[in-house]
Design an enzyme around this catalytic site. Structure first.
Site, PDB file in Angstrom:
ATOM      1  N   SER A  99       0.876  -1.190   0.000  1.00  0.00           N
ATOM      2  CA  SER A  99       0.000   0.000   0.000  1.00  0.00           C
ATOM      3  C   SER A  99       0.906   1.230   0.000  1.00  0.00           C
ATOM      4  CB  SER A  99      -0.872   0.040   1.255  1.00  0.00           C
ATOM      5  OG  SER A  99      -1.556  -1.169   1.416  1.00  0.00           O
ATOM      6  N   LYS A 174      -7.418   1.750  -2.306  1.00  0.00           N
ATOM      7  CA  LYS A 174      -6.884   1.244  -1.029  1.00  0.00           C
ATOM      8  C   LYS A 174      -6.838   2.373   0.019  1.00  0.00           C
ATOM      9  CE  LYS A 174      -4.652  -1.163   2.073  1.00  0.00           C
ATOM     10  NZ  LYS A 174      -5.279  -2.221   2.880  1.00  0.00           N
ATOM     11  N   LYS A 242       0.894   5.536   8.184  1.00  0.00           N
ATOM     12  CA  LYS A 242       1.356   5.772   6.809  1.00  0.00           C
ATOM     13  C   LYS A 242       0.163   5.907   5.867  1.00  0.00           C
ATOM     14  CE  LYS A 242       1.948   2.079   4.696  1.00  0.00           C
ATOM     15  NZ  LYS A 242       1.301   1.113   3.816  1.00  0.00           N
TER      16      LYS A 242
HETATM   17  P1  NAD Z   1       5.708  -6.315   7.367  1.00  0.00           P
HETATM   18  O1  NAD Z   1       6.502  -5.225   7.985  1.00  0.00           O
HETATM   19  O2  NAD Z   1       5.264  -7.469   8.212  1.00  0.00           O
HETATM   20  O3  NAD Z   1       6.551  -6.950   6.140  1.00  0.00           O
HETATM   21  C1  NAD Z   1       7.274  -6.188   5.234  1.00  0.00           C
HETATM   22  C2  NAD Z   1       8.368  -7.051   4.629  1.00  0.00           C
HETATM   23  O4  NAD Z   1       9.072  -6.269   3.662  1.00  0.00           O
HETATM   24  C3  NAD Z   1       9.420  -7.529   5.645  1.00  0.00           C
HETATM   25  O5  NAD Z   1       9.482  -8.933   5.647  1.00  0.00           O
HETATM   26  C4  NAD Z   1      10.729  -6.912   5.146  1.00  0.00           C
HETATM   27  O6  NAD Z   1      11.839  -7.787   5.211  1.00  0.00           O
HETATM   28  C5  NAD Z   1      10.416  -6.652   3.686  1.00  0.00           C
HETATM   29  N1  NAD Z   1      11.276  -5.594   3.157  1.00  0.00           N
HETATM   30  C6  NAD Z   1      11.360  -4.300   3.529  1.00  0.00           C
HETATM   31  N2  NAD Z   1      12.329  -3.670   2.850  1.00  0.00           N
HETATM   32  C7  NAD Z   1      12.874  -4.602   2.025  1.00  0.00           C
HETATM   33  C8  NAD Z   1      13.947  -4.577   1.084  1.00  0.00           C
HETATM   34  N3  NAD Z   1      14.641  -3.452   0.852  1.00  0.00           N
HETATM   35  N4  NAD Z   1      14.246  -5.719   0.423  1.00  0.00           N
HETATM   36  C9  NAD Z   1      13.541  -6.861   0.662  1.00  0.00           C
HETATM   37  N5  NAD Z   1      12.534  -6.948   1.548  1.00  0.00           N
HETATM   38  C10 NAD Z   1      12.209  -5.827   2.215  1.00  0.00           C
HETATM   39  O7  NAD Z   1       4.472  -5.613   6.664  1.00  0.00           O
HETATM   40  P2  NAD Z   1       3.050  -6.260   6.254  1.00  0.00           P
HETATM   41  O8  NAD Z   1       2.129  -6.132   7.411  1.00  0.00           O
HETATM   42  O9  NAD Z   1       3.257  -7.579   5.613  1.00  0.00           O
HETATM   43  O10 NAD Z   1       2.565  -5.182   5.167  1.00  0.00           O
HETATM   44  C11 NAD Z   1       3.091  -5.135   3.840  1.00  0.00           C
HETATM   45  C12 NAD Z   1       2.249  -4.158   3.014  1.00  0.00           C
HETATM   46  O11 NAD Z   1       0.895  -4.635   2.965  1.00  0.00           O
HETATM   47  C13 NAD Z   1       2.193  -2.739   3.603  1.00  0.00           C
HETATM   48  O12 NAD Z   1       2.181  -1.795   2.570  1.00  0.00           O
HETATM   49  C14 NAD Z   1       0.865  -2.744   4.348  1.00  0.00           C
HETATM   50  O13 NAD Z   1       0.339  -1.434   4.456  1.00  0.00           O
HETATM   51  C15 NAD Z   1       0.025  -3.636   3.457  1.00  0.00           C
HETATM   52  N6  NAD Z   1      -1.078  -4.343   4.129  1.00  0.00           N
HETATM   53  C16 NAD Z   1      -0.909  -4.944   5.336  1.00  0.00           C
HETATM   54  C17 NAD Z   1      -1.989  -5.578   5.943  1.00  0.00           C
HETATM   55  C18 NAD Z   1      -1.853  -6.251   7.298  1.00  0.00           C
HETATM   56  O14 NAD Z   1      -2.897  -6.590   7.897  1.00  0.00           O
HETATM   57  N7  NAD Z   1      -0.654  -6.468   7.845  1.00  0.00           N
HETATM   58  C19 NAD Z   1      -3.229  -5.638   5.304  1.00  0.00           C
HETATM   59  C20 NAD Z   1      -3.374  -5.052   4.052  1.00  0.00           C
HETATM   60  C21 NAD Z   1      -2.289  -4.395   3.474  1.00  0.00           C
END
Ligand code: NAD
Length: 298
Positions: A99, A174, A242
Site C-alpha cells: 500500500s 486502497k 502511513k
Molecule cells: P511487514 O513489515 O510485516 O513486512 C514487510 C516485509 O518487507 C518484511 O518482511 C521486510 O523484510 C520486507 N522488506 C522491507 N524492505 C525490504 C527490502 N529493501 N528488500 C527486501 N525486503 C524488504 O508488513 P506487512 O504487514 O506484511 O505489510 C506489507 C504491506 O501490505 C504494507 O504496505 C501494508 O500497508 C500492506 N497491508 C498490510 C496488511 C496487514 O494486515 N498487515 C493488510 C493489508 C495491506
C-alpha cells in the site's frame, strides 16, 4: 515441473509470507527475498526457494510480486543497479501489492515501461486472516491486458479482485479502504469504552451489535482483540499512520474534505507518538481509554 509462471516474491512479512505460501500450494514455483532470514527459512520450509538478493530472485522470473511496507521500500527494491527493473527480464510482469502513494505507482509504471516491464498496482484488504485464508480483496490499477494475465494468480490470493482503472487507481481505492477501516475501528473502540463504563456485558453487546446494521468485517475480525485487549499485530499502527497520510494527502490534492478522517488520522498519530506504533490498529481502543480515564490494568 510446473507449467505455471515462475514467481519472484520480494517482501515476506505478515502478509507476504502467507500469500507466497498460497501460491506454492497452488503449484507456482516461488523464489523469494526478504530482509529477515527466519522468513526465508519459512519460505524454503513451505516449498519455495530462498534467494540471496533481489537480483537473484527476479533473474529468471515471469512475474515479480512485491509486498513491502511503504513507498520508500518499493523505490529501494525497484530502482538502482541491484533493483528489480535492472535485473528482471524484459516483458516481466511486476505486481506491487504494497500500500503506497498512487503517485509512486504511476512513476514506477513509467520507469518500468522504459525497460519493457509491465506493472500493476494491486494493494489488498483483508488483513493477515484474509491473507492466510486467501480471501483478500485486491484493488488493481494498470492496463486491462496485464490485469487479465494476472487474474488467475490473483485468484489464488483473494476472493474479490477488481480492476479500478489506470496505474495508481488501485492505490487510490486502497487509501479509501484505509479511511473507512480506521473510522470504523475508532467507532467500535468508542462503543467498547462506552459499554464497559455503562456496566454492560461486552461480549453479549458485541455479539448482538455484529448482527445488526452496526455489524462490519472490522467488528467481526477485531471483536476478540477488543475483548481480550490482544493488540498483537495484525496490522500495525505504524502502517495505518502511513496510510492515513496517503489518504489525507491525496484527498487534499483533489479537494475532497475528510472532516472525520482527519480527526481519526490525528488519533492514530497520537497513539504512535505514545509508543504504540508496533501494536495492531485495534489498539485505537487504548487511545479512547486514555481519553476516558478508563481504569487501567489492561
Ligand atoms: P511487514 O513489515 O510485516 O513486512 C514487510 C516485509 O518487507 C518484511 O518482511 C521486510 O523484510 C520486507 N522488506 C522491507 N524492505 C525490504 C527490502 N529493501 N528488500 C527486501 N525486503 C524488504 O508488513 P506487512 O504487514 O506484511 O505489510 C506489507 C504491506 O501490505 C504494507 O504496505 C501494508 O500497508 C500492506 N497491508 C498490510 C496488511 C496487514 O494486515 N498487515 C493488510 C493489508 C495491506
Amino acid at each position: 515441473m510446473s507449467n505455471l509462471p515462475k514467481i519472484a516474491w520480494i517482501g515476506l512479512g505478515i502478509m507476504g509470507s502467507p500469500m507466497a505460501e498460497n501460491l506454492i500450494k497452488a503449484g507456482y514455483p516461488v523464489t523469494g527475498f526478504t530482509l529477515e532470514s527466519d522468513k526465508l527459512e519459512r519460505l524454503a520450509a513451505a516449498g519455495g526457494t530462498a534467494a540471496g538478493s533481489i537480483a537473484e530472485a527476479v533473474a529468471d522470473a515471469d512475474i515479480v510480486i512485491t509486498m513491502v511496507p511503504a513507498s520508500p521500500q518499493v523505490e529501494a527494491i525497484a530502482y538502482g543497479p541491484d533493483g528489480i527493473l535492472e535485473n528482471a527480464r524484459p516483458h516481466t510482469l511486476l505486481i506491487d501489492m504494497s500500500s503506497i502513494t498512487p503517485q509512486t505507482s504511476i512513476d514506477l509504471a513509467q520507469a518500468a515501461a522504459a525497460k519493457s516491464i509491465r506493472v500493476l498496482d494491486a494493494p489488498v484488504s483483508g488483513g493477515e486472516a484474509g491473507a492466510l485464508e486467501a480471501v483478500l480483496s485486491i484493488m488493481v490499477g494498470g492496463d486491462q491486458a496485464d490485469f487479465d494475465a494476472a487474474r488467475p494468480l490473483l485468484e489464488t490470493l483473494g476472493k474479490t479482485i477488481v480492476r479500478c482503472g489506470p496505474h495508481g487507481s488501485g492505490q487510490t481505492v486502497k487509501a479509501a479502504n484505509q479511511l473507512i477501516v480506521a473510522v470504523n475501528i475508532q467507532a467500535c473502540a468508542e462503543a467498547v469504552v462506552f459499554l464497559e463504563k455503562s456496566g454492560v456485558d461486552l461480549t453479549a453487546a458485541l455479539d448482538v451489535l455484529a448482527g445488526g446494521l452496526a455489524g462490519s468485517t472490522v467488528l467481526a475480525r477485531k471483536k476478540d482483540n477488543f475483548t481480550n485487549r490482544d493488540f498483537r499485530p495484525g496490522f500495525r499502527i505504524d502502517l495505518h499512520h502511513k496510510d492515513m497520510g496517503i489518504v489525507t494527502d491525496a484527498a487534499r490534492t483533489v479537494g475532497a474534505a475528510l472532516p472525520v478522517g482527519t480527526v481519526v488520522a490525528g488519533l492514530v498519530a497520537s497513539l504512535r507518538a505514545q509508543g504504540d506504533g508496533g501494536l495492531d490498529h485495534s489498539a485505537l481502543l487504548r487511545g479512547v481509554e486514555r481519553l476516558s480515564g478508563h481504569p487501567t490494568g489492561h
